[in-house]
Design a protein around this motif. Structure first.
Motif, mmCIF file in Angstrom:
data_model
loop_
_atom_site.group_PDB
_atom_site.id
_atom_site.type_symbol
_atom_site.label_atom_id
_atom_site.label_comp_id
_atom_site.label_asym_id
_atom_site.label_seq_id
_atom_site.Cartn_x
_atom_site.Cartn_y
_atom_site.Cartn_z
ATOM 1 N N PRO A 198 30.205 9.894 6.735
ATOM 2 C CA PRO A 198 30.940 9.180 5.856
ATOM 3 C C PRO A 198 31.380 7.336 6.723
ATOM 4 O O PRO A 198 30.807 7.430 7.831
ATOM 5 N N ASP A 199 30.820 6.691 5.604
ATOM 6 C CA ASP A 199 30.891 5.364 6.285
ATOM 7 C C ASP A 199 32.515 4.995 6.299
ATOM 8 O O ASP A 199 32.772 3.890 7.297
ATOM 9 N N LEU A 200 33.226 5.594 5.792
ATOM 10 C CA LEU A 200 34.892 4.936 6.302
ATOM 11 C C LEU A 200 35.644 6.120 5.781
ATOM 12 O O LEU A 200 35.519 6.975 5.051
ATOM 13 N N VAL A 201 36.626 6.511 6.556
ATOM 14 C CA VAL A 201 37.639 7.197 6.896
ATOM 15 C C VAL A 201 39.185 6.643 6.369
ATOM 16 O O VAL A 201 39.464 5.821 7.146
ATOM 17 N N ASN A 253 31.693 5.505 15.149
ATOM 18 C CA ASN A 253 31.426 4.609 14.995
ATOM 19 C C ASN A 253 32.474 3.832 13.652
ATOM 20 O O ASN A 253 32.773 2.601 14.153
ATOM 21 N N CYS A 254 32.330 4.577 13.018
ATOM 22 C CA CYS A 254 32.911 3.997 11.060
ATOM 23 C C CYS A 254 34.072 4.088 11.554
ATOM 24 O O CYS A 254 35.439 4.157 11.932
ATOM 25 N N PRO A 255 34.812 3.488 10.633
ATOM 26 C CA PRO A 255 36.336 2.450 10.964
ATOM 27 C C PRO A 255 36.983 2.894 10.597
ATOM 28 O O PRO A 255 36.596 4.298 9.138
ATOM 29 N N ILE A 256 37.955 3.480 10.574
ATOM 30 C CA ILE A 256 39.180 4.492 10.355
ATOM 31 C C ILE A 256 40.338 4.196 10.317
ATOM 32 O O ILE A 256 40.926 3.544 10.613
ATOM 33 N N LEU A 257 40.696 4.239 8.899
ATOM 34 C CA LEU A 257 42.740 3.537 8.462
ATOM 35 C C LEU A 257 43.039 4.667 8.643
ATOM 36 O O LEU A 257 42.982 5.706 7.593
ATOM 37 N N PHE A 258 44.226 4.257 8.915
ATOM 38 C CA PHE A 258 45.760 5.666 8.919
ATOM 39 C C PHE A 258 46.159 4.966 7.010
ATOM 40 O O PHE A 258 46.543 4.393 6.910
ATOM 41 N N ILE A 259 46.758 6.207 7.213
ATOM 42 C CA ILE A 259 47.726 6.231 5.382
ATOM 43 C C ILE A 259 48.957 7.344 5.713
ATOM 44 O O ILE A 259 48.379 7.937 5.919
ATOM 45 N N SER A 260 50.648 6.351 5.794
ATOM 46 C CA SER A 260 50.882 7.639 6.854
ATOM 47 C C SER A 260 52.046 7.098 5.860
ATOM 48 O O SER A 260 52.554 5.551 5.906
ATOM 49 N N ALA A 261 53.376 7.352 6.106
ATOM 50 C CA ALA A 261 54.457 7.464 5.769
ATOM 51 C C ALA A 261 55.982 6.760 7.064
ATOM 52 O O ALA A 261 57.059 6.286 7.315
ATOM 53 N N ARG A 262 55.109 7.176 8.330
ATOM 54 C CA ARG A 262 55.731 6.742 9.612
ATOM 55 C C ARG A 262 55.348 5.221 9.920
ATOM 56 O O ARG A 262 54.007 4.942 9.167
ATOM 57 N N ASP A 263 56.697 4.028 9.276
ATOM 58 C CA ASP A 263 56.107 2.462 10.085
ATOM 59 C C ASP A 263 56.993 2.782 11.434
ATOM 60 O O ASP A 263 57.280 1.152 11.262
ATOM 61 N N SER A 320 37.270 -4.882 3.321
ATOM 62 C CA SER A 320 37.443 -5.946 4.975
ATOM 63 C C SER A 320 36.715 -4.839 6.064
ATOM 64 O O SER A 320 35.363 -6.040 7.001
ATOM 65 N N GLN A 321 37.229 -4.073 5.709
ATOM 66 C CA GLN A 321 36.659 -2.672 7.305
ATOM 67 C C GLN A 321 34.723 -2.909 7.349
ATOM 68 O O GLN A 321 34.520 -2.503 7.871
ATOM 69 N N LEU A 322 34.698 -2.585 5.826
ATOM 70 C CA LEU A 322 33.523 -1.980 5.411
ATOM 71 C C LEU A 322 32.274 -3.160 6.043
ATOM 72 O O LEU A 322 30.603 -2.988 6.705
ATOM 73 N N ARG A 323 32.910 -4.534 5.824
ATOM 74 C CA ARG A 323 31.973 -5.544 5.613
ATOM 75 C C ARG A 323 32.080 -5.634 6.744
ATOM 76 O O ARG A 323 31.171 -6.055 7.315
ATOM 77 N N ARG A 324 33.209 -5.668 7.902
ATOM 78 C CA ARG A 324 32.603 -6.057 9.178
ATOM 79 C C ARG A 324 31.974 -5.189 9.849
ATOM 80 O O ARG A 324 31.474 -5.096 10.711
ATOM 81 N N ALA A 325 31.873 -4.070 9.304
ATOM 82 C CA ALA A 325 31.625 -2.557 10.324
ATOM 83 C C ALA A 325 29.827 -2.888 9.738
ATOM 84 O O ALA A 325 28.787 -2.513 10.557
ATOM 85 N N TYR A 326 29.416 -3.399 8.875
ATOM 86 C CA TYR A 326 28.235 -3.170 7.959
ATOM 87 C C TYR A 326 27.730 -4.226 7.406
ATOM 88 O O TYR A 326 26.562 -4.510 7.118
ATOM 89 N N GLY A 327 28.489 -5.422 7.428
ATOM 90 C CA GLY A 327 28.260 -6.225 7.006
ATOM 91 C C GLY A 327 27.426 -6.507 5.478
ATOM 92 O O GLY A 327 26.728 -6.866 5.055
ATOM 93 N N LEU A 328 28.562 -5.653 4.755
ATOM 94 C CA LEU A 328 28.160 -5.392 3.337
ATOM 95 C C LEU A 328 28.334 -6.858 2.939
ATOM 96 O O LEU A 328 29.591 -6.152 1.806
#
Lengths: 338, 232
Positions: B46-49, B72-82, B114-122
Motif C-alpha cells: 500500500p501507499d499508505l496505511v 517506509n510508506c506513511p502510517i497513520l494511527f486511528i485510535s480512541a486512545r488519546d 498531506s502524507q501522500l504529498r510528502r512521501a511521493y510528491g503527488l
C-alpha cells in the motif's frame, strides 16, 4: 517513663507491704535487732530497685512506643529488643501490619481495576460514537442536527469521565512544556464550535500570539474547554459574546474566560469549586454536573496554576487561570516595547 | 491511483472509511484476518496505511514495527486512545501521524493527502481532486475554481467552502448553523460574517450570469437553485 511507673506502682506497693509484713512477723516473734532490720530493708529495696531499673532499661522501647502515638505504618515494623515480651509485641505488630497491608492492597487493586475498567469502557464507547459521527457527517436535516447535538453531549460526558479517571494517575500522564496560548485557545474553540453556534454565542479571542506558558497542552485544553462550556451555557439567551484573553500579571500570565451571562449568586461563589456543587444555577440548568469547576481547580492545582473566579449576578462571570510564563515571552515583549 | 490499506477491526468504521476514500478516488484494501496483517501488507504494497491501535491478537504498535521493517510508506494511527503516552508510543514505533476517534472525514482526508504529498510528491490535480457538480456547474475544491460551460471564476477559501456545502446538499436547504460550522476552521465566524460571505458568493455567481442561484429560506437557511437550467 510515666507509663512504666504507672504500670509498676502496684508491684512496688505489693513489694513494700510484703516487706513490712515480713518485718512484723519477725518483730512480733520477739526477735528485734534494729541494725539488722535496716540492713535487710535496705538490701531488699536495693535489689528490688535494681530489678526495676534493669526492667525499665530492657523494656524502655516498648514503654516509649506505647506512650507515643504512631506517626506512620512503617513504625510498626521496627523491632524493640530482645526481651520475651518485646519479641512477642514485635511479632504482634508485624502481624497487624501485614493484615492491614493485605487489605490495603486488596482495595488498591480493586480501585485500579475499576479505573482501568472505566477507561476501557469509555474507549469502547468511543467506537459507536465514531460510527454515529461519521454516519451523520453528510446529513443535513434537522433530525441529523439534533442527533449531532446529543452525540456532542455524550462525547463531552465521556471526556469528563476519562479525565476524572485519569486524575488518579496524573503523575504518569502529563508533560510540562512550553504551550502557545493562542493556538491552544484556537484549537479548543474549533473543537467546540458546534457548542457556540448552537447557543448563538461567539467567542472573542484576545490572546497575543506570543504568549507561552509552562503547562501541559492536553490538560490545559481540557481546563479551557470546561471554562468555555460553563461560559457558553450561562450566556445562552442573555448575551452572545464570550471573551478569552491573556495578559501579564506580575511575573505570570493569566488566561481568562469572561462571559456576560447570568452570573453566580454571592452565597454560591465560595462553593463552586467543590465537587458536585451545582448551586442555584444548577437548578435552572439541568445539565450542570457540578464537576466542571471542581476539575478545573483540581487539575490546575496539580499543574501548579492558580485559579480565580469573579462573578456578579446579572453581569457575568470571569474565571482566570494564572500560570508562570516561559521566560523568553516576557523578555521578548520588554524588548519589543523598548 | 494510491492504494490505502485500512487495518480497523470495527466493521462499520472500516466500511465508512472505505466508501469515503473510494469517493475521492483512492483504492482501498482492508484486512479481514487480524493475524495475517503482514501477509496483506507485503502482498498489496500500500501507499499508505490507516492503523487502529486496539486490535485482536497484536496491537497496532506491533504491526507498525513490523511494517517499518519492510517499508517506509506513511502510517497513520486511528485510535480512541488519546493519552500522551499512546501518541508518543505510536510515533516511537514509526508512525507518521495520530488521529483520535471520533474524527471528521475532513481531518482524515486532509492528513492522508498531506502524507501522500510528502512521501511521493503527488501534486497532480487528478489525485483525489475533489469536485462537486450540480447540473453543469462545477466546483474544483483544490483549485478553488467554479466553472459553468466556458465561464470560470476564482473563489476564496471560505467562498469555496460555502458553495461546497450548498452544492453537496442540492436541492435541499442548508441551515445557517451548518454553514457557520463549515466556515469555522481556524478563525471563528459569526452571523454577520456569514452574511458577508453569502453576499460575495451571490456576487460571483452574478458575474457568471447566475443571479438568484442562492436562495434564502426564511427561518432555516439557504438553498442552491439551478437557475441556469431554466434558461436553457
Amino acid at each position: 517513663m510515666k507509663l512504666f511507673l504507672r504500670d509498676q506502682w502496684a508491684f512496688a506497693v505489693f513489694f513494700l507491704v510484703q516487706l513490712i509484713l515480713l518485718l512484723l512477723i519477725i518483730a512480733l516473734d520477739g526477735y528485734w535487732n534494729e541494725s539488722l532490720m535496716i540492713y535487710a530493708v535496705f538490701l531488699s529495696v536495693f535489689f528490688a530497685g535494681a530489678f526495676m531499673v534493669v526492667r525499665y532499661l530492657t523494656h524502655r522501647s516498648i514503654y516509649q512506643r506505647l506512650s507515643n502515638p504512631v506517626q506512620s505504618l512503617e513504625e510498626l515494623t521496627q523491632t524493640h529488643g530482645n526481651a520475651a515480651i518485646c519479641r512477642a509485641l514485635d511479632e504482634t505488630f508485624l502481624e497487624h501490619y501485614r493484615l492491614y497491608k493485605e487489605q490495603l492492597h486488596a482495595y488498591e487493586n480493586k480501585q485500579r481495576d475499576y479505573t482501568t475498567f472505566i477507561q476501557q469502557w469509555v474507549h469502547q464507547m468511543k467506537t459507536p460514537i465514531s460510527v454515529i459521527h461519521l454516519l451523520l457527517q453528510n446529513e443535513d436535516d434537522p433530525t441529523a442536527e439534533s442527533v449531532r447535538e446529543e452525540v456532542d453531549r455524550i462525547k463531552r460526558g465521556l471526556e469528563t469521565v476519562l479525565y476524572i479517571a485519569r486524575l488518579d494517575r496524573f503523575e504518569q500522564d502529563f508533560l510540562v512544556e512550553p504551550v502557545t496560548l493562542h493556538s491552544l485557545a484556537q484549537n479548543v474553540l474549533a473543537e467546540n464550535k458546534r457548542l457556540f453556534i448552537r447557543n448563538q454565542v461567539y467567542p472573542e479571542l484576545k490572546v497575543d500570539g506570543q504568549w507561552r506558558v509552562e503547562s501541559d497542552d492536553k490538560w490545559l485544553s481540557f481546563v479551557l474547554t470546561q471554562m468555555l462550556t460553563n461560559a457558553v451555557r450561562y450566556s445562552a439567551g442573555k448575551s452572545n459574546k464570550v471573551t478569552i484573553r491573556a495578559y501579564e500579571l506580575g511575573p505570570n500570565v493569566a488566561l481568562e474566560v469572561q462571559d456576560y451571562g447570568i452570573g453566580i449568586p454571592l452565597e454560591d461563589i465560595r462553593r463552586v469549586f467543590q465537587p458536585y456543587f451545582t448551586g442555584e444555577n444548577g437548578r435552572k440548568y439541568p445539565e450542570s454536573t457540578g464537576m466542571g469547576l471542581y476539575l478545573v481547580k483540581e487539575i490546575c492545582g496539580r499543574l501548579h496554576h492558580g485559579v480565580e473566579l469573579e462573578s456578579e449576578v446579572g453581569v457575568g462571570t470571569t474565571v482566570r487561570v494564572i500560570m508562570s510564563a516561559v521566560l523568553p515571552t516576557l523578555q521578548d515583549r520588554k524588548k519589543a516595547e523598548s | 491511483m494510491s492504494t490505502i490499506m485500512i487495518v480497523e477491526d470495527d466493521p462499520k468504521i472500516n466500511q465508512l472509511l472505505q466508501s469515503q476514500l473510494e469517493k475521492y478516488g483512492y483504492h482501498t484494501v482492508n484486512v479481514e484476518h487480524f493475524d495475517r496483517v503482514m501477509d496483506v501488507f507485503t502482498e498489496v504494497h500500500p501507499d499508505l496505511v490507516l492503523l487502529d491501535v486496539n486490535l485482536p491478537k497484536f496491537d497496532g504498535f506491533y504491526w507498525c514495527r513490523q511494517m517499518r521493517q519492510e517499508s517506509n510508506c506513511p502510517i497513520l494511527f486511528i485510535s480512541a486512545r488519546d493519552s500522551k503516552m499512546d501518541q508518543v508510543m505510536a510515533l516511537e514505533n514509526g508512525a507518521d501521524d495520530y488521529i483520535t476517534k471520533p474524527f471528521d472525514y475532513d481531518v482524515v482526508m486532509a492528513k492522508i493527502r498531506s502524507q501522500l504529498r510528502r512521501a511521493y510528491g503527488l501534486y497532480a490535480p487528478q489525485e483525489g481532486e475533489r469536485t462537486v457538480e450540480v447540473a453543469g456547474l462545477k466546483l474544483f475544491l483544490e483549485r478553488m475554481e467554479l466553472s459553468i460551460h466556458e465561464n470560470k471564476v476564482e473563489l476564496s477559501k471560505k467562498e469555496a467552502l460555502l458553495l461546497e456545502a450548498l452544492m453537496n446538499q442540492y436541492p435541499r436547504v442548508v441551515s445557517r448553523e451548518r454553514l457557520l460550522e463549515k466556515l469555522w476552521d481556524e478563525q471563528f465566524v459569526d452571523e454577520n460574517t456569514l452574511n458577508v460571505y453569502i453576499t460575495r458568493v451571490r456576487g460571483k455567481l452574478k458575474d457568471m450570469g447566475l443571479e438568484g442561484a442562492v436562495e434564502t429560506v426564511r427561518g432555516s437557511g439557504y438553498r442552491l437553485k439551478a437557475v441556469w437550467e431554466d434558461g436553457q
